[in-house]
Scaffold this motif. Sequence first.
Motif, PDB file in Angstrom:
ATOM      1  N   ASP A 164       7.643  -1.207 -11.646  1.00 30.65           N
ATOM      2  CA  ASP A 164       7.053   0.526 -12.651  1.00 30.65           C
ATOM      3  C   ASP A 164       6.372   0.782 -11.330  1.00 30.65           C
ATOM      4  OD1 ASP A 164       6.786   0.266 -15.511  1.00 30.65           O
ATOM      5  OD2 ASP A 164       5.656  -1.663 -14.744  1.00 30.65           O
ATOM      6  N   ASP A 165       5.588   2.300 -11.080  1.00 23.48           N
ATOM      7  CA  ASP A 165       5.185   2.599  -9.934  1.00 23.48           C
ATOM      8  C   ASP A 165       3.563   2.091  -9.903  1.00 23.48           C
ATOM      9  OD1 ASP A 165       7.090   4.430  -9.773  1.00 23.48           O
ATOM     10  OD2 ASP A 165       5.765   6.152 -10.341  1.00 23.48           O
ATOM     11  N   GLY A 166       3.821   1.199  -8.522  1.00 23.69           N
ATOM     12  CA  GLY A 166       2.210   0.752  -7.832  1.00 23.69           C
ATOM     13  C   GLY A 166       2.575  -1.097  -8.513  1.00 23.69           C
ATOM     14  N   GLY A 167       3.525  -1.150  -8.728  1.00 25.97           N
ATOM     15  CA  GLY A 167       3.939  -2.515  -9.414  1.00 25.97           C
ATOM     16  C   GLY A 167       4.215  -3.425  -7.858  1.00 25.97           C
ATOM     17  N   PRO A 168       4.119  -4.486  -8.411  1.00 24.54           N
ATOM     18  CA  PRO A 168       4.627  -5.670  -7.262  1.00 24.54           C
ATOM     19  C   PRO A 168       6.357  -5.447  -6.165  1.00 24.54           C
ATOM     20  CG  PRO A 168       4.426  -7.226  -8.442  1.00 24.54           C
ATOM     21  CD  PRO A 168       4.000  -5.903  -9.617  1.00 24.54           C
ATOM     22  N   GLN A 218       6.052 -18.242  10.462  1.00 22.47           N
ATOM     23  CA  GLN A 218       4.752 -18.397  10.676  1.00 22.47           C
ATOM     24  C   GLN A 218       4.382 -16.997  11.525  1.00 22.47           C
ATOM     25  OE1 GLN A 218       2.888 -20.645   8.559  1.00 22.47           O
ATOM     26  NE2 GLN A 218       4.530 -21.294   8.094  1.00 22.47           N
ATOM     27  N   LEU A 219       5.407 -16.627  12.195  1.00 21.50           N
ATOM     28  CA  LEU A 219       5.046 -16.004  12.756  1.00 21.50           C
ATOM     29  C   LEU A 219       5.415 -14.413  12.561  1.00 21.50           C
ATOM     30  CD1 LEU A 219       5.404 -14.211  15.849  1.00 21.50           C
ATOM     31  CD2 LEU A 219       7.279 -14.413  16.021  1.00 21.50           C
ATOM     32  N   LEU A 220       6.334 -14.079  11.386  1.00 19.12           N
ATOM     33  CA  LEU A 220       6.461 -12.729  10.489  1.00 19.12           C
ATOM     34  C   LEU A 220       5.714 -12.139   9.229  1.00 19.12           C
ATOM     35  CD1 LEU A 220      10.393 -13.455   9.663  1.00 19.12           C
ATOM     36  CD2 LEU A 220       9.173 -11.927  10.621  1.00 19.12           C
ATOM     37  N   PHE A 221       5.230 -13.867   9.226  1.00 22.39           N
ATOM     38  CA  PHE A 221       3.373 -13.193   8.594  1.00 22.39           C
ATOM     39  C   PHE A 221       2.126 -13.327   8.975  1.00 22.39           C
ATOM     40  CE2 PHE A 221       6.623 -15.033   5.083  1.00 22.39           C
ATOM     41  CZ  PHE A 221       6.685 -14.365   4.293  1.00 22.39           C
ATOM     42  N   ALA A 222       2.068 -13.736   9.889  1.00 18.81           N
ATOM     43  CA  ALA A 222       1.505 -13.150  10.700  1.00 18.81           C
ATOM     44  C   ALA A 222       1.333 -12.100  11.497  1.00 18.81           C
ATOM     45  CB  ALA A 222       1.452 -14.379  12.085  1.00 18.81           C
ATOM     46  N   HIS A 223       2.007 -11.111  11.152  1.00 19.71           N
ATOM     47  CA  HIS A 223       2.253  -9.632  12.162  1.00 19.71           C
ATOM     48  C   HIS A 223       2.306  -8.107  10.235  1.00 19.71           C
ATOM     49  CE1 HIS A 223       3.164 -11.706  15.604  1.00 19.71           C
ATOM     50  NE2 HIS A 223       2.614 -10.704  15.760  1.00 19.71           N
ATOM     51  N   GLN A 224       2.204  -9.384   9.052  1.00 19.41           N
ATOM     52  CA  GLN A 224       2.093  -8.453   8.196  1.00 19.41           C
ATOM     53  C   GLN A 224       1.227  -7.601   7.702  1.00 19.41           C
ATOM     54  OE1 GLN A 224       1.890 -10.982   4.232  1.00 19.41           O
ATOM     55  NE2 GLN A 224       0.877 -12.665   5.707  1.00 19.41           N
ATOM     56  N   GLU A 225       1.100  -6.621   7.597  1.00 17.65           N
ATOM     57  CA  GLU A 225       0.481  -5.439   7.654  1.00 17.65           C
ATOM     58  C   GLU A 225      -0.035  -4.734   6.072  1.00 17.65           C
ATOM     59  OE1 GLU A 225       0.546  -3.057  11.258  1.00 17.65           O
ATOM     60  OE2 GLU A 225      -0.801  -4.593  12.654  1.00 17.65           O
ATOM     61  N   HIS A 226      -0.113  -4.101   5.499  1.00 18.11           N
ATOM     62  CA  HIS A 226      -0.326  -3.139   4.221  1.00 18.11           C
ATOM     63  C   HIS A 226      -0.326  -3.983   3.234  1.00 18.11           C
ATOM     64  CE1 HIS A 226      -2.392  -0.134   7.269  1.00 18.11           C
ATOM     65  NE2 HIS A 226      -0.907  -0.551   8.300  1.00 18.11           N
ATOM     66  N   HIS A 227       0.632  -4.821   3.118  1.00 13.76           N
ATOM     67  CA  HIS A 227       1.219  -5.742   2.327  1.00 13.76           C
ATOM     68  C   HIS A 227       0.733  -7.053   1.890  1.00 13.76           C
ATOM     69  CE1 HIS A 227       4.139  -8.248   4.279  1.00 13.76           C
ATOM     70  NE2 HIS A 227       4.019  -6.387   5.124  1.00 13.76           N
ATOM     71  N   HIS A 228       0.459  -7.410   0.655  1.00 10.34           N
ATOM     72  CA  HIS A 228      -0.008  -8.680   0.404  1.00 10.34           C
ATOM     73  C   HIS A 228       0.655  -9.178  -0.804  1.00 10.34           C
ATOM     74  CE1 HIS A 228      -2.411  -6.621  -1.866  1.00 10.34           C
ATOM     75  NE2 HIS A 228      -2.804  -7.615  -2.427  1.00 10.34           N
ATOM     76  N   GLU A 263       0.677  -1.210  -0.238  1.00 10.47           N
ATOM     77  CA  GLU A 263       0.280  -0.080   0.137  1.00 10.47           C
ATOM     78  C   GLU A 263       0.974   0.810   0.265  1.00 10.47           C
ATOM     79  OE1 GLU A 263      -3.141   0.329   3.167  1.00 10.47           O
ATOM     80  OE2 GLU A 263      -3.578  -2.798   2.435  1.00 10.47           O
ATOM     81  N   GLN A 264       0.692   2.805  -0.729  1.00  8.41           N
ATOM     82  CA  GLN A 264       0.982   3.365  -0.863  1.00  8.41           C
ATOM     83  C   GLN A 264       1.576   4.239   0.842  1.00  8.41           C
ATOM     84  OE1 GLN A 264      -0.659   6.616  -3.592  1.00  8.41           O
ATOM     85  NE2 GLN A 264       0.612   7.975  -3.543  1.00  8.41           N
ATOM     86  N   GLY A 265       2.980   4.694   1.007  1.00 13.20           N
ATOM     87  CA  GLY A 265       2.827   5.061   2.332  1.00 13.20           C
ATOM     88  C   GLY A 265       3.866   4.226   2.940  1.00 13.20           C
ATOM     89  N   HIS A 266       3.269   3.301   2.788  1.00 10.15           N
ATOM     90  CA  HIS A 266       4.086   1.666   3.431  1.00 10.15           C
ATOM     91  C   HIS A 266       4.995   1.547   2.961  1.00 10.15           C
ATOM     92  CE1 HIS A 266       0.707   2.194   6.879  1.00 10.15           C
ATOM     93  NE2 HIS A 266      -0.267   2.782   5.648  1.00 10.15           N
TER      94      HIS A 266
END
Length: 199
Positions: free
Chosen positions: A59-63, A86-96, A25-28
Amino acid sequence: MTTSSENTVLTSRGDMALIAARVVEQGHEEAFQGWARDVLAAAATLPGHLGGGLFRPVDDGGPWIVVHRFRDRDALGRWLKSPVRQLLFAHQEHHHEVARRELAGLEAWFAEPGGTAPPPPRWKTAVSSAIGIFPISLLGSLYLTPSLTALPQVARTAVFALLFSVLMTYAAMPVVTRVLRRWLSPGTPSRPVHKESPP
């Protein structure tokens, strides 16, 4: 290749590459880069991990692209099932994650990070690999082998194999696949990929 033992480095490659594309997500972006560095550092502590890297979007906004390399499929499996992952991926925010590919051996040399196109036909990968192999083998025979004559055969072969693998993965094949991109994957434009951190 100059010896059968050196040829094993190419024909018996069992290593695996895990390539994951993640939209942020933009800004993160800064927070994501910190998370990705933690993931890469955690993976590097496991047996069989051969390196990894974080690639910025083309590109801007690309993965963003997160790449891991493992000695074999078992090592990859241990990482995917590890508690620290598992622990790290349980705390992922603003990206997928939007895409993931697991590539074996030579396929990883011909895959475009984040790309969805299938790998080239095997005969094309063989020709391309031969182009990359030739200068390394020639220069190794001329300059490296004479310098290693004092070493036992096993040690000499191990040194050559290590240098060959590194040079093929990080020097020869990136150049060969970039130059031959249109021939390997007709209709696929060549696009530069910028590394955030070296493998």
